[in-house]
Design a protein around this motif. Structure first.
Motif, PDB file in Angstrom:
ATOM      1  N   LEU A 284      -3.572   2.695 -12.047  1.00  0.00           N
ATOM      2  CA  LEU A 284      -2.185   2.285 -11.916  1.00  0.00           C
ATOM      3  C   LEU A 284      -1.893   1.753 -10.508  1.00  0.00           C
ATOM      4  N   HIS A 285      -2.625   2.248  -9.537  1.00  0.00           N
ATOM      5  CA  HIS A 285      -2.425   1.848  -8.142  1.00  0.00           C
ATOM      6  C   HIS A 285      -3.264   0.624  -7.762  1.00  0.00           C
ATOM      7  N   GLN A 286      -4.209   0.277  -8.607  1.00  0.00           N
ATOM      8  CA  GLN A 286      -5.176  -0.765  -8.271  1.00  0.00           C
ATOM      9  C   GLN A 286      -4.539  -2.126  -8.021  1.00  0.00           C
ATOM     10  N   HIS A 287      -3.583  -2.520  -8.849  1.00  0.00           N
ATOM     11  CA  HIS A 287      -3.009  -3.865  -8.704  1.00  0.00           C
ATOM     12  C   HIS A 287      -2.228  -4.021  -7.396  1.00  0.00           C
ATOM     13  N   ALA A 288      -1.473  -2.988  -7.012  1.00  0.00           N
ATOM     14  CA  ALA A 288      -0.750  -3.068  -5.737  1.00  0.00           C
ATOM     15  C   ALA A 288      -1.744  -3.128  -4.580  1.00  0.00           C
ATOM     16  N   SER A 289      -2.822  -2.376  -4.687  1.00  0.00           N
ATOM     17  CA  SER A 289      -3.861  -2.397  -3.660  1.00  0.00           C
ATOM     18  C   SER A 289      -4.505  -3.776  -3.586  1.00  0.00           C
ATOM     19  N   GLU A 290      -4.789  -4.369  -4.726  1.00  0.00           N
ATOM     20  CA  GLU A 290      -5.395  -5.697  -4.740  1.00  0.00           C
ATOM     21  C   GLU A 290      -4.423  -6.772  -4.248  1.00  0.00           C
ATOM     22  N   ALA A 291      -3.142  -6.594  -4.539  1.00  0.00           N
ATOM     23  CA  ALA A 291      -2.140  -7.536  -4.013  1.00  0.00           C
ATOM     24  C   ALA A 291      -2.135  -7.494  -2.493  1.00  0.00           C
ATOM     25  N   ALA A 292      -2.198  -6.286  -1.930  1.00  0.00           N
ATOM     26  CA  ALA A 292      -2.244  -6.154  -0.463  1.00  0.00           C
ATOM     27  C   ALA A 292      -3.501  -6.807   0.090  1.00  0.00           C
ATOM     28  N   ALA A 293      -4.636  -6.585  -0.561  1.00  0.00           N
ATOM     29  CA  ALA A 293      -5.895  -7.164  -0.098  1.00  0.00           C
ATOM     30  C   ALA A 293      -5.883  -8.691  -0.217  1.00  0.00           C
ATOM     31  N   ALA A 294      -5.230  -9.205  -1.260  1.00  0.00           N
ATOM     32  CA  ALA A 294      -5.178 -10.652  -1.466  1.00  0.00           C
ATOM     33  C   ALA A 294      -4.463 -11.366  -0.334  1.00  0.00           C
ATOM     34  N   ILE A 295      -3.527 -10.687   0.302  1.00  0.00           N
ATOM     35  CA  ILE A 295      -2.803 -11.288   1.430  1.00  0.00           C
ATOM     36  C   ILE A 295      -3.767 -11.583   2.567  1.00  0.00           C
ATOM     37  N   ASP A 296      -4.801 -10.757   2.701  1.00  0.00           N
ATOM     38  CA  ASP A 296      -5.832 -10.978   3.717  1.00  0.00           C
ATOM     39  C   ASP A 296      -6.936 -11.903   3.223  1.00  0.00           C
ATOM     40  N   GLY A 297      -6.840 -12.322   1.971  1.00  0.00           N
ATOM     41  CA  GLY A 297      -7.885 -13.175   1.419  1.00  0.00           C
ATOM     42  C   GLY A 297      -9.093 -12.407   0.956  1.00  0.00           C
ATOM     43  N   ILE A 298      -8.903 -11.115   0.749  1.00  0.00           N
ATOM     44  CA  ILE A 298     -10.029 -10.276   0.314  1.00  0.00           C
ATOM     45  C   ILE A 298     -10.120 -10.294  -1.203  1.00  0.00           C
TER      46      ILE A 298
ATOM     47  N   ALA B 143       0.830  -1.208   0.000  1.00  0.00           N
ATOM     48  CA  ALA B 143       0.000   0.000   0.000  1.00  0.00           C
ATOM     49  C   ALA B 143       0.865   1.258   0.000  1.00  0.00           C
ATOM     50  N   ALA B 144       1.921   1.265   0.793  1.00  0.00           N
ATOM     51  CA  ALA B 144       2.774   2.450   0.893  1.00  0.00           C
ATOM     52  C   ALA B 144       3.574   2.688  -0.382  1.00  0.00           C
ATOM     53  N   LEU B 145       3.906   1.629  -1.096  1.00  0.00           N
ATOM     54  CA  LEU B 145       4.672   1.794  -2.328  1.00  0.00           C
ATOM     55  C   LEU B 145       3.802   2.294  -3.473  1.00  0.00           C
ATOM     56  N   ALA B 146       2.640   1.682  -3.669  1.00  0.00           N
ATOM     57  CA  ALA B 146       1.851   2.069  -4.843  1.00  0.00           C
ATOM     58  C   ALA B 146       0.370   1.756  -4.721  1.00  0.00           C
ATOM     59  N   GLY B 147      -0.090   1.280  -3.579  1.00  0.00           N
ATOM     60  CA  GLY B 147      -1.457   0.794  -3.504  1.00  0.00           C
ATOM     61  C   GLY B 147      -2.386   1.549  -2.595  1.00  0.00           C
ATOM     62  N   SER B 148      -2.075   2.790  -2.304  1.00  0.00           N
ATOM     63  CA  SER B 148      -2.940   3.559  -1.421  1.00  0.00           C
ATOM     64  C   SER B 148      -4.148   4.093  -2.185  1.00  0.00           C
ATOM     65  N   SER B 149      -5.309   3.970  -1.588  1.00  0.00           N
ATOM     66  CA  SER B 149      -6.523   4.462  -2.241  1.00  0.00           C
ATOM     67  C   SER B 149      -6.621   5.981  -2.209  1.00  0.00           C
ATOM     68  N   ASP B 150      -5.871   6.615  -1.315  1.00  0.00           N
ATOM     69  CA  ASP B 150      -5.956   8.075  -1.209  1.00  0.00           C
ATOM     70  C   ASP B 150      -4.700   8.787  -1.720  1.00  0.00           C
ATOM     71  N   GLY B 151      -3.806   8.058  -2.399  1.00  0.00           N
ATOM     72  CA  GLY B 151      -2.626   8.686  -2.982  1.00  0.00           C
ATOM     73  C   GLY B 151      -1.476   8.918  -2.031  1.00  0.00           C
ATOM     74  N   THR B 152      -1.545   8.359  -0.845  1.00  0.00           N
ATOM     75  CA  THR B 152      -0.427   8.516   0.086  1.00  0.00           C
ATOM     76  C   THR B 152       0.504   7.318  -0.067  1.00  0.00           C
TER      77      THR B 152
END
Length: 131
Positions: A117-131, A59-68
């Motif tokens: 562009l940020h969606q895949h990193a965000s989804e990768a983070a969510a996938a770790i939780d099984g989301i 999330a911090a590298l590229a997957g933040s939903s709010d651009g942080t």
């Protein structure tokens, strides 16, 4: 004394592949700030992480939903460096070159901050939780 089965050769963090090393090596010496970024990337790539920390890093590298995230920070840096108003090094360029650099910098900011562009990193983070 028993050994912890987590600390086996199979659980070692693997070395960086040749492409990754090559990119980092090619960026060496560009600027001290780039060297610090290279060091940080290498540390992040080779350090042992927990699943929770891995999610946080994605999330911090590229997957933040709010651009942080780092990708957004890099985009904003590109915009800043390519604009004469925020980079005095460009002041002596002809105005047409200044505007062209700024136009491309603004396009880079737009592209690099696109939520898709940020969606895949965000989804990768969510996938770790099984989301």
């Amino acid at each position: 004394m028993t050994t912890n089965p987590v600390h086996t050769a199979g659980n070692a963090v693997p070395a960086l592949d040749d492409e990754f090393v090559g990119v980092l090596d090619d960026l060496a010496g560009v600027h001290p700030g780039i060297d610090q970024i290279r060091s940080g990337i290498r540390l992040l790539a080779l350090d042992r992480h927990t699943p929770d920390m891995t999610q946080t890093l994605l999330a911090a590298l590229a997957g933040s939903s709010d651009g942080t995230d780092i990708l957004t920070a890099l985009a904003l840096l590109i915009g800043r460096l390519s604009t004469a108003d925020t980079n005095p090094a460009l002041h002596n360029l002809p105005l047409t070159q200044q505007k062209e650099a700024q136009r491309h910098g603004e396009a880079a900011v737009y592209d690099l901050t696109d939520p898709d562009l940020h969606q895949h990193a965000s989804e990768a983070a969510a996938a770790i939780d099984g989301i």
